[in-house]
Scaffold this motif. Structure first.
Motif, PDB file in Angstrom:
ATOM      1  N   ALA A  32       0.824  -1.225   0.000  1.00 30.45           N
ATOM      2  CA  ALA A  32       0.000   0.000   0.000  1.00 30.45           C
ATOM      3  C   ALA A  32       0.854   1.269   0.000  1.00 30.45           C
ATOM      4  O   ALA A  32       0.541   2.239   0.682  1.00 30.45           O
ATOM      5  CB  ALA A  32      -0.941  -0.014   1.194  1.00 30.45           C
ATOM      6  N   ALA A  33       1.924   1.282  -0.782  1.00 29.24           N
ATOM      7  CA  ALA A  33       2.798   2.471  -0.788  1.00 29.24           C
ATOM      8  C   ALA A  33       2.116   3.694  -1.405  1.00 29.24           C
ATOM      9  O   ALA A  33       2.598   4.804  -1.281  1.00 29.24           O
ATOM     10  CB  ALA A  33       4.088   2.164  -1.540  1.00 29.24           C
ATOM     11  N   GLY A  34       0.996   3.491  -2.094  1.00 30.68           N
ATOM     12  CA  GLY A  34       0.273   4.638  -2.668  1.00 30.68           C
ATOM     13  C   GLY A  34       0.805   5.000  -4.032  1.00 30.68           C
ATOM     14  O   GLY A  34       1.233   4.143  -4.796  1.00 30.68           O
ATOM     15  N   GLU A  35       0.794   6.310  -4.302  1.00 32.37           N
ATOM     16  CA  GLU A  35       1.170   6.737  -5.656  1.00 32.37           C
ATOM     17  C   GLU A  35       2.131   7.908  -5.597  1.00 32.37           C
ATOM     18  O   GLU A  35       1.955   8.811  -4.773  1.00 32.37           O
ATOM     19  CB  GLU A  35      -0.092   7.160  -6.413  1.00 32.37           C
ATOM     20  N   ALA A  36       3.116   7.899  -6.432  1.00 32.51           N
ATOM     21  CA  ALA A  36       4.020   9.048  -6.555  1.00 32.51           C
ATOM     22  C   ALA A  36       4.639   9.066  -7.948  1.00 32.51           C
ATOM     23  O   ALA A  36       4.776   8.022  -8.598  1.00 32.51           O
ATOM     24  CB  ALA A  36       5.130   8.982  -5.504  1.00 32.51           C
ATOM     25  N   VAL A  37       4.979  10.272  -8.388  1.00 34.00           N
ATOM     26  CA  VAL A  37       5.751  10.439  -9.629  1.00 34.00           C
ATOM     27  C   VAL A  37       6.902  11.369  -9.277  1.00 34.00           C
ATOM     28  O   VAL A  37       6.684  12.465  -8.750  1.00 34.00           O
ATOM     29  CB  VAL A  37       4.901  11.071 -10.757  1.00 34.00           C
ATOM     30  N   VAL A  38       8.119  10.910  -9.523  1.00 32.14           N
ATOM     31  CA  VAL A  38       9.302  11.681  -9.128  1.00 32.14           C
ATOM     32  C   VAL A  38      10.147  11.996 -10.352  1.00 32.14           C
ATOM     33  O   VAL A  38      10.504  11.095 -11.115  1.00 32.14           O
ATOM     34  CB  VAL A  38      10.156  10.894  -8.096  1.00 32.14           C
ATOM     35  N   PHE A  39      10.432  13.290 -10.544  1.00 32.00           N
ATOM     36  CA  PHE A  39      11.240  13.753 -11.673  1.00 32.00           C
ATOM     37  C   PHE A  39      12.610  14.125 -11.111  1.00 32.00           C
ATOM     38  O   PHE A  39      12.721  15.061 -10.313  1.00 32.00           O
ATOM     39  CB  PHE A  39      10.600  14.979 -12.325  1.00 32.00           C
ATOM     40  N   TYR A  40      13.636  13.378 -11.515  1.00 36.14           N
ATOM     41  CA  TYR A  40      14.976  13.588 -10.969  1.00 36.14           C
ATOM     42  C   TYR A  40      15.782  14.497 -11.895  1.00 36.14           C
ATOM     43  O   TYR A  40      16.228  14.055 -12.962  1.00 36.14           O
ATOM     44  CB  TYR A  40      15.705  12.252 -10.804  1.00 36.14           C
ATOM     45  N   GLY A  41      15.951  15.743 -11.496  1.00 34.46           N
ATOM     46  CA  GLY A  41      16.704  16.687 -12.306  1.00 34.46           C
ATOM     47  C   GLY A  41      18.083  16.931 -11.735  1.00 34.46           C
ATOM     48  O   GLY A  41      18.377  16.598 -10.588  1.00 34.46           O
ATOM     49  N   LYS A  42      18.934  17.550 -12.524  1.00 35.77           N
ATOM     50  CA  LYS A  42      20.314  17.853 -12.107  1.00 35.77           C
ATOM     51  C   LYS A  42      20.326  18.956 -11.044  1.00 35.77           C
ATOM     52  O   LYS A  42      21.245  19.056 -10.245  1.00 35.77           O
ATOM     53  CB  LYS A  42      21.064  18.288 -13.377  1.00 35.77           C
ATOM     54  N   GLU A  43      19.273  19.808 -11.054  1.00 32.17           N
ATOM     55  CA  GLU A  43      19.232  20.936 -10.109  1.00 32.17           C
ATOM     56  C   GLU A  43      18.203  20.754  -9.004  1.00 32.17           C
ATOM     57  O   GLU A  43      18.273  21.413  -7.972  1.00 32.17           O
ATOM     58  CB  GLU A  43      18.893  22.237 -10.854  1.00 32.17           C
ATOM     59  N   ALA A  44      17.181  19.935  -9.239  1.00 29.46           N
ATOM     60  CA  ALA A  44      16.127  19.778  -8.235  1.00 29.46           C
ATOM     61  C   ALA A  44      15.350  18.500  -8.499  1.00 29.46           C
ATOM     62  O   ALA A  44      15.376  17.965  -9.606  1.00 29.46           O
ATOM     63  CB  ALA A  44      15.168  20.969  -8.285  1.00 29.46           C
ATOM     64  N   THR A  45      14.666  18.032  -7.456  1.00 31.53           N
ATOM     65  CA  THR A  45      13.799  16.859  -7.584  1.00 31.53           C
ATOM     66  C   THR A  45      12.359  17.312  -7.396  1.00 31.53           C
ATOM     67  O   THR A  45      12.047  17.999  -6.413  1.00 31.53           O
ATOM     68  CB  THR A  45      14.155  15.805  -6.510  1.00 31.53           C
ATOM     69  N   MET A  46      11.501  16.937  -8.320  1.00 32.00           N
ATOM     70  CA  MET A  46      10.087  17.310  -8.233  1.00 32.00           C
ATOM     71  C   MET A  46       9.272  16.042  -7.996  1.00 32.00           C
ATOM     72  O   MET A  46       9.373  15.090  -8.759  1.00 32.00           O
ATOM     73  CB  MET A  46       9.644  18.008  -9.518  1.00 32.00           C
ATOM     74  N   THR A  47       8.463  16.069  -6.947  1.00 35.38           N
ATOM     75  CA  THR A  47       7.660  14.897  -6.602  1.00 35.38           C
ATOM     76  C   THR A  47       6.183  15.256  -6.592  1.00 35.38           C
ATOM     77  O   THR A  47       5.791  16.251  -5.982  1.00 35.38           O
ATOM     78  CB  THR A  47       8.054  14.371  -5.194  1.00 35.38           C
ATOM     79  N   ILE A  48       5.401  14.458  -7.259  1.00 32.51           N
ATOM     80  CA  ILE A  48       3.938  14.619  -7.199  1.00 32.51           C
ATOM     81  C   ILE A  48       3.396  13.448  -6.395  1.00 32.51           C
ATOM     82  O   ILE A  48       3.643  12.291  -6.722  1.00 32.51           O
ATOM     83  CB  ILE A  48       3.294  14.636  -8.598  1.00 32.51           C
TER      84      ILE A  48
END
Ligand SMILES: NC(=O)c1ccc[n+]([C@@H]2O[C@H](COP(=O)([O-])OP(=O)(O)OC[C@H]3O[C@@H](n4cnc5c(N)ncnc54)[C@H](O)[C@@H]3O)[C@@H](O)[C@H]2O)c1
Length: 445
Positions: A312-328
């Protein structure tokens, strides 16, 4: 910090790292929905075909919009027809033959929420009748169905929107802005998952006691699939069977991938997909694994997707950038900047003498006389409470029906996402890398 003391580190000007702990939190406005509720748009008269679980939810969401009027519904199951009237909350005509609705001249648009293998036939009939179409995700049951739908929609010059609501979600709109701004730096990897751990999450939906060969028009339901006697489990749990659905890929990957397409602006079919997984728990005669993990090659970025129906970890989308990480994460988006400012070496000086280390640090300080700029704040954005992205997505569609402007999740976008889902299954079942062959528009491997 390796062998550099905290005092040394602060003196070197990198102490602003503590700023990373500070965060800014912003509640976003709904996107098109706001415009929708303030305009003077014409009322879109629509009908719904398929009013089971999703069809009823779509009616409840559409009801929130001021400029849509449901003027009829169709379903092959008695109870679902009655449920559609309850969902809309007002008397509307219902029928078991959707062609009666398509023949009506007072109908602008159709919301299609039949099972996946039935999308092609219903959408083609809608387009032939000159209606605009909102068709639930995944757009297609297989590659050939998708291209047949694209052709029909384009030849008929219809507005078409596939039903992955994240594409209109205000969080994904913000994600697309951030991605495009370059704030994340180069993004080379995206990781996305939907994990849920319950019988319902694995589609073990109850069979309604009144469902039988008299209350369900099974012959018509089965029209585009292999013949078999009435089977209520297949009627309610069609997602488990490859004759009707596409397993976790068609049910859940499609949301993650359409969201990724929206955020990155990549509207393409991946060149390759490699899947692994297995059926570990729900051994009830289904055709699909309850764990599927896939690595995709998209233009310029690798995308890793998995769905596990046993956690049941749920849902996430993670964008791994060179300057920042964006997580939805659900209706929240967070951007965590990374500290890429110049830093003196730490760890590798552990083997140096004190004298060499001092000289290195003195030289480093001389080469970096200015204090480092502070790190940008961690930012977090959330959707307003009670936000309904399905209503937002329907609002996007209604607006397009009126303006005739293309929607983001049009037939090409929807087809691309669906093909990526089919590639995941192709790879899993063929135990091979699935390769998209553009020349023949088929999956090889
Ligand atoms: N966007 C989302 O979040 C979301 C969520 C759930 C389901 N879906 C999608 O919505 C679609 C429907 O899923 P569901 O869970 O509601 O399935 P469901 O089985 O509960 O409902 C489908 C209904 O379509 C009816 N139907 C089938 N053929 C028909 C025909 N020829 N004429 C009239 N009615 C017909 C069936 O009788 C059934 O009542 C699927 O494509 C699914 O993938 C999307």
């Amino acid at each position: 910090m390796g062998s550099i003391s905290r005092r040394e580190f602060v003196r070197l000007g990198a102490g602003a790292v503590s700023a990373a702990a500070a965060a800014k939190s912003i509640v976003l406005e709904p996107g098109g929905l706001a415009a929708q509720t303030t305009g003077t748009q014409k009322k879109i008269r629509f009908v719904s075909i398929g009013t089971g679980i999703r069809g009823c939810d779509l009616l409840r969401s559409a009801k929130k919009l001021p400029n849509g009027a449901c003027v009829g519904t169709a379903d092959l199951y008695d109870m679902h027809r009655k449920a559609s009237v309850e969902a809309w909350g007002a008397e509307i005509p219902t029928t078991s033959d959707y062609r009666e609705l398509l023949d009506r001249k007072d109908v602008d648009a159709v919301i299609v929420a039949v099972a996946d293998f039935q999308h092609r036939r219903v959408v083609l009939d809608c387009v032939a009748a000159g209606k605009d179409v909102y068709c639930e995700k995944p757009m297609s049951h297989n590659v050939a169905d998708g291209f047949a739908m694209v052709k029909a929609v384009q030849d008929g010059k219809r507005i078409f929107q596939a039903g992955s609501q994240r594409v209109s979600n205000t969080i994904y709109k913000k994600a697309a802005e951030i991605y495009k701004s370059g704030r994340l730096g180069e993004v080379t990897f995206i990781d996305a998952y939907t994990d849920r751990n319950s019988p319902s999450g694995a589609w073990m939906y109850p069979v309604a006691p009144d469902a039988n060969a008299k209350t369900v028009d099974w012959t018509r339901w089965l029209r585009d699939a292999p013949d078999r006697p009435f089977d209520p489990e297949r009627f309610f749990r069609w997602r488990c069977f490859s004759d009707y659905g596409e397993g976790v890929a068609g049910d859940l990957y499609v949301h993650l991938l359409s969201g990724i397409q929206r955020a990155t602006g990549i509207n393409a079919i991946p060149s390759r997909a490699y899947s692994t997984g297995g059926l570990t728990h729900f051994k009830d005669g289904r055709d699909f694994p309850d764990l599927l993990a896939t690595l995709y090659d998209y233009p310029g970025v690798k995308v890793d997707v998995h769905c596990n129906q046993n956690n049941a970890a749920g849902e996430a989308v993670v964008f791994y950038g060179k300057e920042a990480t964006m997580t939805i994460n659900g209706n929240t988006l967070t951007v965590v900047p990374q500290d890429t400012r110049p830093q003196p070496e730490g760890y590798s000086l552990n083997g140096w003498t004190a004298e060499s280390k001092k000289k290195y640090l003195d030289d480093w300080r001389a080469a970096h006389p200015e204090p480092a700029a502070p790190l940008p704040l961690t930012e977090s954005f959330s959707a307003p409470q009670g936000y309904d992205d399905t209503a937002e997505h329907i609002a996007t569609f209604f607006r397009a029906v009126e303006t005739r402007e293309h929607v983001v999740e049009d037939e090409v976008f929807g087809n691309n996402t669906a093909i990526a889902c089919h590639m995941a299954n192709h790879s899993y079942f063929h135990k091979n890398v699935a390769v998209w062959d553009e020349a023949t528009q088929t999956i090889k491997g």
